[in-house]
Enzyme design. Structure first.
Site, PDB file in Angstrom:
ATOM      1  N   HIS A  18       0.834  -1.208   0.000  1.00  0.00           N
ATOM      2  CA  HIS A  18       0.000   0.000   0.000  1.00  0.00           C
ATOM      3  C   HIS A  18       0.866   1.255   0.000  1.00  0.00           C
ATOM      4  O   HIS A  18       0.611   2.202  -0.763  1.00  0.00           O
ATOM      5  CB  HIS A  18      -0.907   0.042   1.239  1.00  0.00           C
ATOM      6  CG  HIS A  18      -1.918  -1.043   1.317  1.00  0.00           C
ATOM      7  ND1 HIS A  18      -2.072  -1.822   2.444  1.00  0.00           N
ATOM      8  CD2 HIS A  18      -2.847  -1.475   0.437  1.00  0.00           C
ATOM      9  CE1 HIS A  18      -3.049  -2.683   2.249  1.00  0.00           C
ATOM     10  NE2 HIS A  18      -3.537  -2.500   1.031  1.00  0.00           N
ATOM     11  N   LYS A  42     -16.073  -7.969   5.069  1.00  0.00           N
ATOM     12  CA  LYS A  42     -14.767  -8.615   5.235  1.00  0.00           C
ATOM     13  C   LYS A  42     -14.427  -8.898   6.694  1.00  0.00           C
ATOM     14  O   LYS A  42     -13.433  -9.545   6.972  1.00  0.00           O
ATOM     15  CB  LYS A  42     -13.659  -7.739   4.625  1.00  0.00           C
ATOM     16  CG  LYS A  42     -13.608  -7.773   3.122  1.00  0.00           C
ATOM     17  CD  LYS A  42     -12.341  -7.098   2.631  1.00  0.00           C
ATOM     18  CE  LYS A  42     -12.182  -7.217   1.142  1.00  0.00           C
ATOM     19  NZ  LYS A  42     -10.934  -6.600   0.666  1.00  0.00           N
ATOM     20  N   ARG A  91      -1.965  -6.633  -8.337  1.00  0.00           N
ATOM     21  CA  ARG A  91      -0.871  -7.544  -8.011  1.00  0.00           C
ATOM     22  C   ARG A  91      -0.858  -8.750  -8.924  1.00  0.00           C
ATOM     23  O   ARG A  91       0.197  -9.248  -9.298  1.00  0.00           O
ATOM     24  CB  ARG A  91      -0.983  -8.020  -6.561  1.00  0.00           C
ATOM     25  CG  ARG A  91      -0.811  -6.936  -5.533  1.00  0.00           C
ATOM     26  CD  ARG A  91      -1.169  -7.447  -4.169  1.00  0.00           C
ATOM     27  NE  ARG A  91      -2.552  -7.937  -4.209  1.00  0.00           N
ATOM     28  CZ  ARG A  91      -3.173  -8.527  -3.220  1.00  0.00           C
ATOM     29  NH1 ARG A  91      -2.545  -8.747  -2.088  1.00  0.00           N
ATOM     30  NH2 ARG A  91      -4.425  -8.918  -3.333  1.00  0.00           N
ATOM     31  N   SER A 129      -3.191  -7.881   2.991  1.00  0.00           N
ATOM     32  CA  SER A 129      -3.543  -7.695   4.400  1.00  0.00           C
ATOM     33  C   SER A 129      -4.076  -8.974   5.026  1.00  0.00           C
ATOM     34  O   SER A 129      -3.783  -9.267   6.184  1.00  0.00           O
ATOM     35  CB  SER A 129      -4.564  -6.566   4.546  1.00  0.00           C
ATOM     36  OG  SER A 129      -3.990  -5.333   4.184  1.00  0.00           O
TER      37      SER A 129
END
Length: 163
Positions: A18, A42, A91, A129
């Protein structure tokens, strides 16, 4: 006209990936707003306020970056903050498929806001994360993947985590 980009995510916690994207974007855009989504779906480890505070702490060195939480449609948040760009990180190919769908939907909902994608440095491509949270919960060392402020926050949140 200023180019204002919104970089949205859950940042649970913020990672070096990030930070890398913010650093790259800070050199391209006049202003970056790191928008931290409440995203109860989430089930984040950190509360929205904790994620906003942690992210602001990590990114304070960037003069043209601000951090804010939100719980609305991202396009509404962007419009409210006069942003003309939604910044997203890519990514993997899997990220691309998902982000392509989002960008297409966002363009249909508000064609005045453009989606732009940046890739983090190769060494950060595998960091997420969710992996950080899993490794930390199993007492693994994540200090190579997240800033020291995030390591400290994980230690406080996950009692067994030693870092």
């Amino acid at each position: 006209m200023k180019n204002i980009a919104v970089y949205a995510g859950t940042f649970d916690p913020i990672t070096y990936g990030h930070v890398d994207l913010v650093e790259r974007a800070a050199n391209i855009f006049d202003k970056i707003i790191v928008a931290i989504a409440a995203n109860s779906v989430k089930k984040p480890l950190f509360s929205l306020d904790e994620r906003v505070d942690l992210t602001a702490q990590v990114l304070k060195r960037f003069q043209n970056v601000e951090v804010a939480g939100f719980d609305t449609l991202l396009l509404n948040f962007a419009k409210k903050h006069h942003a003309n760009v939604i910044l997203r990180g890519l990514r993997t190919v899997t990220d691309f498929d998902y982000e392509f769908q989002l960008a297409s939907m966002n363009r249909n909902l508000n064609p005045a806001i453009e989606s732009i994608f940046l890739m983090p440095a190769e060494k950060y491509m595998s960091i997420s994360s969710s992996l950080i949270r899993e490794i930390a919960s199993l007492e693994g060392d994540v200090s190579a993947f997240v800033p020291e402020e995030a390591v400290a926050a994980l230690k406080r949140k996950i009692g067994t985590y030693q870092g």
